[in-house]
Design a protein around this motif. Structure first.
Motif: not given
Length: 163
Positions: A98, A101, A119
């Motif tokens: 991920r 963020r 993330g």
């Protein structure tokens, strides 16, 4: 009861004037409805996001792109509340990871904003490689720039390995 305690108690009670006792209980002040308060907070956040947060995140994303990062900013509804987001990927991420963020949204109580980093970040893994990071912090609006810079620094590889 010791004599000192008794005399202190008697002294206190002699000094107190008799006050009339209300026979009818007074109505308690109406409690604020949590939903109404959170709705007001979200309206405040929407104005703050439009005026301050999103222009700042847009500027960060644009500057990051000029320096070779893949960066986006947006104002979206996440879990039913307006949320300002910034995503920055500098270099590459492992497959399925991920991206880093940053999310900013209104919260109940004080401080009024929640900022979270989530993330996969470079240099935070056990051996200095990639590692997942989750950080939540309630902040005041005056702390926005500092926290955004901290996120950009971490997203761009300034993490430190676990020891």
């Amino acid at each position: 009861m010791t004599p000192d305690f008794r005399s202190a108690l008697e002294g206190i009670l002699r000094r107190i004037h008799r006050r009339p006792v209300r026979k009818e209980p007074t109505a308690a002040p109406a409690a604020r409805e949590p939903g109404v308060e959170m709705e007001r907070r979200q309206q405040w956040f929407a104005k703050l996001a439009a005026k301050t947060i999103m222009p700042l995140l847009d500027q960060v994303a644009e500057t990051a792109r000029k320096h070779g990062a893949n960066a986006t900013s947006r104002l979206a509804e996440v879990n039913g509340q307006p949320t300002a987001e910034l995503v920055i990927v500098r270099g590459f991420l492992p497959k399925g990871a991920r991206p880093p963020r940053l999310a900013i949204y209104a919260t109940e109580g004080e401080p009024p904003l929640m900022i979270e980093y989530t993330g996969t970040f470079a240099h935070v893994g056990a051996t200095g490689g990639f590692g997942a990071e989750i950080d939540f912090d309630q902040i005041y609006p005056i702390q926005l720039e500092e926290k955004i810079l901290d996120f950009v620094d971490l997203a761009c590889g300034a993490g430190s390995p676990l020891s």
